[in-house]
Design a protein around this motif. Structure first.
Motif, PDB file in Angstrom:
ATOM      1  N   GLY A 144       0.982  -1.176   2.251  1.00 40.72           N
ATOM      2  CA  GLY A 144       2.387  -1.336   1.871  1.00 40.72           C
ATOM      3  C   GLY A 144       3.050  -0.057   1.400  1.00 40.72           C
ATOM      4  O   GLY A 144       4.023  -0.096   0.644  1.00 40.72           O
ATOM      5  N   LEU A 145       2.530   1.098   1.851  1.00 41.81           N
ATOM      6  CA  LEU A 145       3.049   2.369   1.335  1.00 41.81           C
ATOM      7  C   LEU A 145       3.905   3.143   2.328  1.00 41.81           C
ATOM      8  O   LEU A 145       4.390   4.235   2.016  1.00 41.81           O
ATOM      9  CB  LEU A 145       1.870   3.255   0.893  1.00 41.81           C
ATOM     10  CG  LEU A 145       1.022   2.695  -0.246  1.00 41.81           C
ATOM     11  CD1 LEU A 145      -0.223   3.545  -0.445  1.00 41.81           C
ATOM     12  CD2 LEU A 145       1.825   2.626  -1.540  1.00 41.81           C
ATOM     13  N   GLN A 146       4.102   2.583   3.525  1.00 48.31           N
ATOM     14  CA  GLN A 146       4.757   3.384   4.577  1.00 48.31           C
ATOM     15  C   GLN A 146       6.175   3.819   4.184  1.00 48.31           C
ATOM     16  O   GLN A 146       6.541   4.977   4.363  1.00 48.31           O
ATOM     17  CB  GLN A 146       4.783   2.612   5.899  1.00 48.31           C
ATOM     18  CG  GLN A 146       5.317   3.470   7.029  1.00 48.31           C
ATOM     19  CD  GLN A 146       5.177   2.813   8.391  1.00 48.31           C
ATOM     20  OE1 GLN A 146       4.187   2.129   8.651  1.00 48.31           O
ATOM     21  NE2 GLN A 146       6.154   3.004   9.254  1.00 48.31           N
ATOM     22  N   ASP A 147       6.961   2.902   3.643  1.00 45.06           N
ATOM     23  CA  ASP A 147       8.359   3.254   3.322  1.00 45.06           C
ATOM     24  C   ASP A 147       8.417   4.313   2.226  1.00 45.06           C
ATOM     25  O   ASP A 147       9.214   5.252   2.289  1.00 45.06           O
ATOM     26  CB  ASP A 147       9.142   2.008   2.876  1.00 45.06           C
ATOM     27  CG  ASP A 147       9.353   1.055   4.040  1.00 45.06           C
ATOM     28  OD1 ASP A 147       9.111   1.479   5.187  1.00 45.06           O
ATOM     29  OD2 ASP A 147       9.744  -0.113   3.793  1.00 45.06           O
ATOM     30  N   LEU A 156       0.333   7.601  -4.275  1.00 49.76           N
ATOM     31  CA  LEU A 156      -0.895   6.809  -4.431  1.00 49.76           C
ATOM     32  C   LEU A 156      -1.161   6.487  -5.907  1.00 49.76           C
ATOM     33  O   LEU A 156      -1.508   5.347  -6.249  1.00 49.76           O
ATOM     34  CB  LEU A 156      -2.084   7.569  -3.834  1.00 49.76           C
ATOM     35  CG  LEU A 156      -2.046   7.827  -2.325  1.00 49.76           C
ATOM     36  CD1 LEU A 156      -3.176   8.779  -1.918  1.00 49.76           C
ATOM     37  CD2 LEU A 156      -2.163   6.519  -1.529  1.00 49.76           C
ATOM     38  N   ALA A 157      -0.982   7.477  -6.772  1.00 51.89           N
ATOM     39  CA  ALA A 157      -1.269   7.260  -8.201  1.00 51.89           C
ATOM     40  C   ALA A 157      -0.316   6.231  -8.801  1.00 51.89           C
ATOM     41  O   ALA A 157      -0.724   5.379  -9.598  1.00 51.89           O
ATOM     42  CB  ALA A 157      -1.179   8.583  -8.965  1.00 51.89           C
ATOM     43  N   ARG A 158       0.964   6.315  -8.391  1.00 50.43           N
ATOM     44  CA  ARG A 158       1.939   5.345  -8.914  1.00 50.43           C
ATOM     45  C   ARG A 158       1.540   3.929  -8.471  1.00 50.43           C
ATOM     46  O   ARG A 158       1.555   2.988  -9.260  1.00 50.43           O
ATOM     47  CB  ARG A 158       3.335   5.698  -8.394  1.00 50.43           C
ATOM     48  CG  ARG A 158       4.450   4.987  -9.122  1.00 50.43           C
ATOM     49  CD  ARG A 158       5.808   5.620  -8.930  1.00 50.43           C
ATOM     50  NE  ARG A 158       6.106   5.922  -7.537  1.00 50.43           N
ATOM     51  CZ  ARG A 158       6.338   7.147  -7.078  1.00 50.43           C
ATOM     52  NH1 ARG A 158       6.297   8.175  -7.882  1.00 50.43           N
ATOM     53  NH2 ARG A 158       6.613   7.342  -5.809  1.00 50.43           N
ATOM     54  N   ALA A 159       1.140   3.798  -7.216  1.00 53.18           N
ATOM     55  CA  ALA A 159       0.746   2.470  -6.712  1.00 53.18           C
ATOM     56  C   ALA A 159      -0.486   1.954  -7.455  1.00 53.18           C
ATOM     57  O   ALA A 159      -0.571   0.772  -7.805  1.00 53.18           O
ATOM     58  CB  ALA A 159       0.481   2.541  -5.210  1.00 53.18           C
ATOM     59  N   VAL A 160      -1.440   2.849  -7.725  1.00 53.37           N
ATOM     60  CA  VAL A 160      -2.651   2.422  -8.460  1.00 53.37           C
ATOM     61  C   VAL A 160      -2.248   1.904  -9.837  1.00 53.37           C
ATOM     62  O   VAL A 160      -2.677   0.827 -10.276  1.00 53.37           O
ATOM     63  CB  VAL A 160      -3.666   3.585  -8.587  1.00 53.37           C
ATOM     64  CG1 VAL A 160      -4.746   3.266  -9.609  1.00 53.37           C
ATOM     65  CG2 VAL A 160      -4.296   3.891  -7.232  1.00 53.37           C
TER      66      VAL A 160
END
Ligand SMILES: Cc1cc2nc3c(=O)[nH]c(=O)nc-3n(C[C@H](O)[C@H](O)[C@H](O)COP(=O)(O)OP(=O)(O)OC[C@H]3O[C@@H](n4cnc5c(N)ncnc54)[C@H](O)[C@@H]3O)c2cc1C
Length: 414
Positions: A60-63, A112-116
């Protein structure tokens, strides 16, 4: 903090953070331990090819990535006289269902870190926790950690994934007798500069050849000022007998290499001016390590650069770490215990990444440049077709895509 995380991930680089997101998506609890006290945007540009963006898109990180990266549309190859050798579409423009992103490593790590932190919780990423060693027993693994204030602590986990990069302490612990890193004979200098769009502003450009000086240029941020300029990443590689140890943050000196590019004034780019417009220059030796006969044992395994450090050529360092993370989560989902899962993960990923490490030594995509350099005797050409048939250029690229796992058809069917 989760008192007994199931999987301890050592290192919050590209591989470790992606592994945390993949494990979380698979319902597997994990905890990330990162050595530095604070993550900061260090490094310069990297490319994420469609096989890796496919995994990041599933997360879910493409945008979010598209918003900070440049969506690459083509790869272009030139000789050192600025003459175009070959152009091929890239990412979506090449028919992939997933884009190719050219991105600042710091931007990728931040996304990536924000999503984690959002998905796993603030405490799931513990900075200032440098792993010094691991000890496994029948019931789990004890992770020994050092902290910036000089104190130390331990943590328990069911299993450990070492994502601690090219200087991995866990790799050293598991493979104490491993040989030294192998120097390819080429040194690399890199930097970023604000610059107007080059050839449409969505191309990855490779030019020249290693013997006389090779250049790679691509934009990594769009519209950075009111003149619509981009942040442009450049890398030069030159055959050099001496080199310093691997350090991603080592400062380089422009006078050590600029002579090689002094007359690279093309109608599409003034190379010396681009290089001299950079804020700081970094130096890094083109070094890799011989592929290991095995990665991990029992409840401990390796991932990313800790498992398969490769010469950073071919845009696959970050990509292969991202693929490892996906395969690791798949294996942990399919197998009841971590030891079986890690063995299954290694059985898939070790041969695959060994092939990429070897291809990066001998036949990365820029082998196109070598062919033209050798066939022309390093002289300008009248017509590229008289130097090398386009089918031969196609087949060099196709062979690398097959090895690294990003042929259009293979990804479509996967
Ligand atoms: C500072 C830095 C700058 C980089 N710049 C570039 C670049 O400009 N271009 C490029 O192509 N590649 C760059 N890379 C490498 C690139 O990120 C990797 O090749 C690729 O993304 C594979 O990722 P990885 O997660 O395996 O390793 P990395 O992304 O290197 O991540 C390793 C992580 O582990 C942490 N770590 C190390 N030792 C320990 C320990 N003992 N305990 C806990 N944590 C530990 C590190 O601080 C780091 O965050 C850089 C790496 C780093 C660390």
């Amino acid at each position: 903090m989760n008192a007994q995380p199931r999987v301890a991930i050592i290192g919050a680089g590209i591989g470790g953070l992606t592994a945390a997101l993949e494990l979380h998506a698979a319902g597997i609890p994990c905890q990330v331990y990162e050595g530095v006290a604070e993550l900061s945007a260090i490094g310069v540009g990297i490319n994420i090819l469609p096989h890796a963006t496919r995994r990041l898109s599933r997360l879910g990180l493409q945008d979010e990535l598209a918003a900070v990266a440049v969506t690459t549309r083509e790869s272009l190859y030139f000789n050192r006289f600025g003459q175009r050798i070959y152009t091929e579409p890239a990412g979506l423009a090449a028919g992939y269902a997933w884009p190719q992103f050219s991105i600042h490593r710091g931007d990728l790590q931040s996304v990536l870190a924000r999503a984690v932190r959002e998905r796993l919780g603030e405490d799931a990423l513990a900075t200032g926790h440098r792993c010094t060693s691991v000890e496994q027993d029948d019931t789990g693994v004890t992770v020994h950690l050092g902290h910036p204030d000089g104190s130390s602590s331990t943590a328990r986990a069911d299993a450990v994934v070492a994502c601690d990069g090219v200087h991995s302490v866990i790799r050293r612990q598991l493979h104490p007798d491993e040989g030294r890193p192998v120097y390819s004979g080429y040194n690399m200098w890199r930097g970023v500069a604000p610059w107007p769009k080059i050839l449409g502003g969505a191309g990855m450009i490779r030019a020249g050849w290693l013997a006389t000086g090779k250049l790679v240029v691509y934009p990594i941020r769009d519209d950075i000022d009111d003149q619509g300029r981009q942040l442009v990443n450049w890398v030069v590689e030159i055959e050099t007998p001496h080199h310093a140890d691997r350090d991603w943050n080592r400062a380089g000196r422009v006078e050590d290499f600029i002579d090689r590019f002094a007359d690279w004034h093309f109608d599409w780019l003034d190379v010396p001016e681009l290089i001299r417009s950079s804020d700081g220059i970094l130096e890094y030796p083109m070094v890799d390590q011989d592929p290991l006969p095995w990665w991990g044992r029992g409840r401990v395994t390796l991932l990313g650069d800790a498992a398969h450090p490769m010469v950073p050529r071919g845009s696959n360092g970050a990509g292969q770490a991202i693929l490892d993370a996906g395969a690791l989560a798949d294996a942990l989902t399919r197998h009841p215990g971590p030891a079986e899962a890690f063995a299954a993960y290694e059985a898939v990923r070790r041969p695959a990444t060994t092939a990429v490490v070897r291809a990066n030594r001998t036949n990365p995509p820029d082998a196109i440049l070598r062919e033209v350099y050798e066939r022309t005797g390093d002289r300008p050409f009248d017509r590229i077709e008289d130097v090398i048939p386009v089918e031969d250029l196609d087949s060099i690229i196709a062979a690398y895509k097959r090895t690294a796992g990003y042929e259009v058809a293979a990804l479509r069917d996967a």
